[in-house]
Design an enzyme around this catalytic site. Structure first.
Site, mmCIF file in Angstrom:
data_model
loop_
_atom_site.group_PDB
_atom_site.id
_atom_site.type_symbol
_atom_site.label_atom_id
_atom_site.label_comp_id
_atom_site.label_asym_id
_atom_site.label_seq_id
_atom_site.Cartn_x
_atom_site.Cartn_y
_atom_site.Cartn_z
ATOM 1 N N ALA A 187 0.823 -1.218 0.000
ATOM 2 C CA ALA A 187 0.000 0.000 0.000
ATOM 3 C C ALA A 187 0.853 1.262 0.000
ATOM 4 C CB ALA A 187 -0.940 -0.010 1.208
ATOM 5 N N GLY A 216 -7.585 2.257 -3.983
ATOM 6 C CA GLY A 216 -7.495 2.992 -2.721
ATOM 7 C C GLY A 216 -6.158 3.695 -2.553
ATOM 8 N N ASP A 217 -5.080 3.007 -2.904
ATOM 9 C CA ASP A 217 -3.759 3.629 -2.822
ATOM 10 C C ASP A 217 -3.640 4.772 -3.821
ATOM 11 O OD1 ASP A 217 -3.140 1.638 -0.975
ATOM 12 O OD2 ASP A 217 -2.295 0.320 -2.508
#
Length: 351
Positions: free
Chosen positions: A44, A271-272
């Site tokens: 991430a 999301g990252d």
């Protein structure tokens, strides 16, 4: 961001966490049935660093990898995106983590991930062996809850980095609740809540807040996390809600920003990428609405390619799209190749 910009910094953003070699399936199906895998990189925090570097920022990744070929590959691949990896440490006694995953969407029951990260080099990170002079050298320090789950030493490191300290960088924290990583214990949700409350900018999904803390809706999440000056609640296809407070402002400004319509190729890495886009715009002191829109645009770039990482849209084009009026933003649709089309000054489809 202006309150932290006065710090002398050698990087815009420092990202700390475990990166692993990931094995991507050659075809859909169960892990038991996939005959071969292609090697990639995953993590991430390093994903965020790579996206920020590709977007033109000074990004550094701090981690710990084994003194093995996989560690060599990770450091070389991440550095290849323009990320400063000079503070990465090699562990002669522990291996670099790896994992295998299926091709299906992570949100479905058919998705499988097999982690081989227990006892990894990264799990040995602690306040005693991480170079603080490098970790605290950025305008922003980006962390995630994944690191806290790796070991007691890793948790001690995140506890220390999120503690109040003079001239600390802006602390960005992605909750990233991964129940399977918490070694069978039930302390994860409480730990993540404490880390988030000590951070300045927090990213959390509405779904993970419900799973971890039993909270329903953006307002309830904000009530449980009153401290961060910026709280970004991701609501899936409904977009994001950002709670922001500037300076001595007592009350929040609440900004809702709808998601884009995207022709998804693979629902991984979004999301990252969103965090990277939001941080990029934060570094530029753009308005909150535009920060969230840049997050959506960076996520759309990743969603329209097969892997976790891709080149971002050219900044000038992303700025033009982020500046659209609400009606035009709501009808924008992005599909495979849209970032290349933007680079060639072609039109992106508005339906």
């Amino acid at each position: 961001m202006s309150g932290h910009a006065a710090r002398t910094a050698t990087a815009d953003v420092v990202c700390l966490g475990e990166s692993m070699v990931t094995f991507l399936p050659s075809q859909p199906g169960r892990l038991a049935d996939v005959p071969s895998f292609a090697r990639g990189i995953g993590g991430a925090e390093s994903n965020v660093a790579c996206a920020l570097a590709a977007a033109g920022h000074r990004a550094a990744w701090v981690g710990r990898v084994g003194a093995d070929g996989f560690g060599d590959h990770l450091v070389e691949a991440i550095a290849g995106y323009g990320v400063d990896t000079s503070a990465v440490r090699r562990d002669p006694d522990r291996p670099t983590g790896i994992y295998f995953r299926t091709a299906t969407d992570r949100a479905t029951d058919a998705h499988e991930v097999a982690y081989y990260r227990a006892g990894s080099a990264a799990s040995a990170m602690s306040p005693h062996n991480v170079p603080y002079e490098s970790v605290l050298a950025g305008r922003v320090l980006h962390l995630s809850g994944i690191t806290a789950a790796l070991s007691a030493d890793c948790l001690a490191l995140l506890d220390d980095l999120t503690a109040p300290r003079e001239n600390r960088p802006l602390i960005s924290f992605d909750v990233n609740h991964r129940p399977g990583l918490w070694r069978g214990g039930d302390e994860g949700p409480e730990v993540l809540l404490g880390l988030a409350r000590r951070s300045d900018l927090v990213f959390v999904g509405e779904d993970e807040a419900e799973e971890a803390w039993g909270l329903h809706g953006a307002g309830a999440i904000r009530a449980a996390l009153p401290e961060p000056a910026l709280l970004v609640v991701k609501r899936g296809a409904d977009g994001v809600t950002v709670f922001s407070r500037a300076g001595d402002q007592a009350r929040d400004t609440v900004t809702d920003v709808p998601s884009l319509h995207v022709d998804v190729v693979a629902a991984v890495g979004a999301g990252d990428a969103f965090a990277a886009g939001f941080l990029s715009a934060t570094l530029r002191d753009l308005p909150v609405r535009d920060r969230a829109r840049h997050g959506h645009l960076m996520a759309a770039a990743v969603l329209t390619v097969p892997g976790d990482l891709t080149g971002p849209p050219p900044r000038a084009h992303a700025d033009r799209l982020a500046a659209l009026d609400d009606e035009a933003w709501g009808t924008l649709r992005l599909g495979p190749g849209w970032t290349a089309a933007a680079g060639a000054n072609e039109e992106v489809r508005i339906t």
